[in-house]
Design a protein around this motif. Sequence first.
Motif, PDB file in Angstrom:
ATOM      1  N   ILE A  15       0.830  -1.213   0.000  1.00 50.85           N
ATOM      2  CA  ILE A  15       0.000   0.000   0.000  1.00 50.85           C
ATOM      3  C   ILE A  15       0.857   1.252   0.000  1.00 50.85           C
ATOM      4  CG2 ILE A  15      -1.620   1.362   1.387  1.00 50.85           C
ATOM      5  CD1 ILE A  15      -2.970  -1.341   2.089  1.00 50.85           C
ATOM      6  N   GLU A  16       1.896   1.291   0.809  1.00 47.44           N
ATOM      7  CA  GLU A  16       2.730   2.483   0.884  1.00 47.44           C
ATOM      8  C   GLU A  16       3.432   2.760  -0.438  1.00 47.44           C
ATOM      9  OE1 GLU A  16       2.457   4.752   3.260  1.00 47.44           O
ATOM     10  OE2 GLU A  16       0.957   3.359   4.016  1.00 47.44           O
ATOM     11  N   ASP A  17       3.880   1.719  -1.121  1.00 47.50           N
ATOM     12  CA  ASP A  17       4.519   1.901  -2.426  1.00 47.50           C
ATOM     13  C   ASP A  17       3.527   2.413  -3.469  1.00 47.50           C
ATOM     14  OD1 ASP A  17       6.944   1.034  -1.416  1.00 47.50           O
ATOM     15  OD2 ASP A  17       6.814  -0.971  -2.299  1.00 47.50           O
ATOM     16  N   ALA A  18       2.273   2.029  -3.356  1.00 51.76           N
ATOM     17  CA  ALA A  18       1.249   2.415  -4.329  1.00 51.76           C
ATOM     18  C   ALA A  18       0.626   3.779  -4.029  1.00 51.76           C
ATOM     19  CB  ALA A  18       0.147   1.355  -4.359  1.00 51.76           C
ATOM     20  N   ARG A  19       0.759   4.229  -2.797  1.00 52.01           N
ATOM     21  CA  ARG A  19       0.079   5.446  -2.331  1.00 52.01           C
ATOM     22  C   ARG A  19       0.274   6.661  -3.236  1.00 52.01           C
ATOM     23  NH1 ARG A  19      -1.553   7.360   2.597  1.00 52.01           N
ATOM     24  NH2 ARG A  19      -0.702   5.572   3.672  1.00 52.01           N
ATOM     25  N   ALA A  20       1.495   6.996  -3.607  1.00 57.31           N
ATOM     26  CA  ALA A  20       1.771   8.230  -4.366  1.00 57.31           C
ATOM     27  C   ALA A  20       1.015   8.270  -5.686  1.00 57.31           C
ATOM     28  CB  ALA A  20       3.261   8.394  -4.601  1.00 57.31           C
ATOM     29  N   PHE A  21       0.963   7.150  -6.389  1.00 57.69           N
ATOM     30  CA  PHE A  21       0.259   7.140  -7.666  1.00 57.69           C
ATOM     31  C   PHE A  21      -1.217   7.497  -7.474  1.00 57.69           C
ATOM     32  CE2 PHE A  21      -2.346   5.126 -10.900  1.00 57.69           C
ATOM     33  CZ  PHE A  21      -1.762   5.609 -12.063  1.00 57.69           C
ATOM     34  N   TYR A  22      -1.867   6.864  -6.517  1.00 53.65           N
ATOM     35  CA  TYR A  22      -3.311   7.057  -6.334  1.00 53.65           C
ATOM     36  C   TYR A  22      -3.654   8.363  -5.632  1.00 53.65           C
ATOM     37  CZ  TYR A  22      -3.486   2.379  -8.090  1.00 53.65           C
ATOM     38  OH  TYR A  22      -3.334   1.293  -8.906  1.00 53.65           O
ATOM     39  N   THR A  23      -2.771   8.830  -4.757  1.00 52.96           N
ATOM     40  CA  THR A  23      -3.072  10.086  -4.065  1.00 52.96           C
ATOM     41  C   THR A  23      -2.592  11.304  -4.847  1.00 52.96           C
ATOM     42  OG1 THR A  23      -1.050   9.974  -2.728  1.00 52.96           O
ATOM     43  CG2 THR A  23      -3.056   9.016  -1.783  1.00 52.96           C
ATOM     44  N   ASP A  24      -1.356  11.283  -5.311  1.00 48.21           N
ATOM     45  CA  ASP A  24      -0.811  12.442  -6.014  1.00 48.21           C
ATOM     46  C   ASP A  24      -1.315  12.528  -7.450  1.00 48.21           C
ATOM     47  OD1 ASP A  24       0.576  12.919  -3.700  1.00 48.21           O
ATOM     48  OD2 ASP A  24       2.480  12.147  -4.461  1.00 48.21           O
ATOM     49  N   TYR A  25      -1.159  11.449  -8.205  1.00 49.23           N
ATOM     50  CA  TYR A  25      -1.523  11.473  -9.614  1.00 49.23           C
ATOM     51  C   TYR A  25      -3.044  11.494  -9.820  1.00 49.23           C
ATOM     52  CZ  TYR A  25      -2.064  10.046 -14.457  1.00 49.23           C
ATOM     53  OH  TYR A  25      -2.447   9.977 -15.764  1.00 49.23           O
ATOM     54  N   LEU A  26      -3.775  10.596  -9.155  1.00 51.27           N
ATOM     55  CA  LEU A  26      -5.223  10.546  -9.337  1.00 51.27           C
ATOM     56  C   LEU A  26      -5.983  11.517  -8.446  1.00 51.27           C
ATOM     57  CD1 LEU A  26      -6.062   6.757  -9.842  1.00 51.27           C
ATOM     58  CD2 LEU A  26      -5.731   8.538 -11.565  1.00 51.27           C
ATOM     59  N   GLY A  27      -5.328  12.066  -7.438  1.00 49.67           N
ATOM     60  CA  GLY A  27      -5.978  13.050  -6.577  1.00 49.67           C
ATOM     61  C   GLY A  27      -6.871  12.461  -5.505  1.00 49.67           C
ATOM     62  N   LEU A  28      -6.708  11.181  -5.212  1.00 48.36           N
ATOM     63  CA  LEU A  28      -7.489  10.547  -4.144  1.00 48.36           C
ATOM     64  C   LEU A  28      -6.736  10.764  -2.834  1.00 48.36           C
ATOM     65  CD1 LEU A  28      -8.374   7.225  -5.996  1.00 48.36           C
ATOM     66  CD2 LEU A  28      -9.692   9.356  -5.920  1.00 48.36           C
ATOM     67  N   SER A  29      -6.669  12.019  -2.425  1.00 51.42           N
ATOM     68  CA  SER A  29      -5.740  12.423  -1.371  1.00 51.42           C
ATOM     69  C   SER A  29      -6.265  12.269   0.053  1.00 51.42           C
ATOM     70  CB  SER A  29      -5.306  13.865  -1.606  1.00 51.42           C
ATOM     71  OG  SER A  29      -6.422  14.719  -1.642  1.00 51.42           O
ATOM     72  N   THR A  30      -7.546  12.002   0.220  1.00 53.41           N
ATOM     73  CA  THR A  30      -8.076  11.816   1.566  1.00 53.41           C
ATOM     74  C   THR A  30      -8.004  10.339   1.934  1.00 53.41           C
ATOM     75  OG1 THR A  30      -9.586  13.670   1.295  1.00 53.41           O
ATOM     76  CG2 THR A  30     -10.090  12.117   3.071  1.00 53.41           C
ATOM     77  N   GLU A  31      -7.231  10.034   2.972  1.00 55.49           N
ATOM     78  CA  GLU A  31      -7.147   8.657   3.458  1.00 55.49           C
ATOM     79  C   GLU A  31      -8.251   8.470   4.499  1.00 55.49           C
ATOM     80  OE1 GLU A  31      -3.311   6.448   4.283  1.00 55.49           O
ATOM     81  OE2 GLU A  31      -4.068   6.795   6.316  1.00 55.49           O
TER      82      GLU A  31
END
Length: 116
Positions: A15-31
């Motif tokens: 999950i931590e390795d995948a986080r940047a793509f989904y939060t930064d690139y896709l903008g799904l920034s709220t955990e």
Amino acid sequence: MRVHDIIVDLQVPDIEDARAFYTDYLGLSTEEMNLGWVARFTSPETGAHLQLLTRDETAPASPVISVRVDDVDAAYAEAVRRGYDIIHPLTDEPWGVRRFFVRAPDGNVLNILLHH
């Protein structure tokens, strides 16, 4: 049973390795939630969301989607009545959901749940 929400459960190695793509690139920034093996990320602008999942820690299989319903007990009873394959029994989980896993006739595993 009425479906209120369907969330994609995307299986990732870490999950931590995948986080940047989904939060930064896709903008799904709220955990919204992170249990270490499953985390839900949401767009603060649109409400679009998905869950990243390494593997389900409390069930024998990992689901492809999570379906939030208004009556999980009725959904469970109906799945049993129809003879569907129950992968994980109806369970009250410590993180505040009541859920079960059912295998669809096409082979996909669904997590059917209700938040307490």
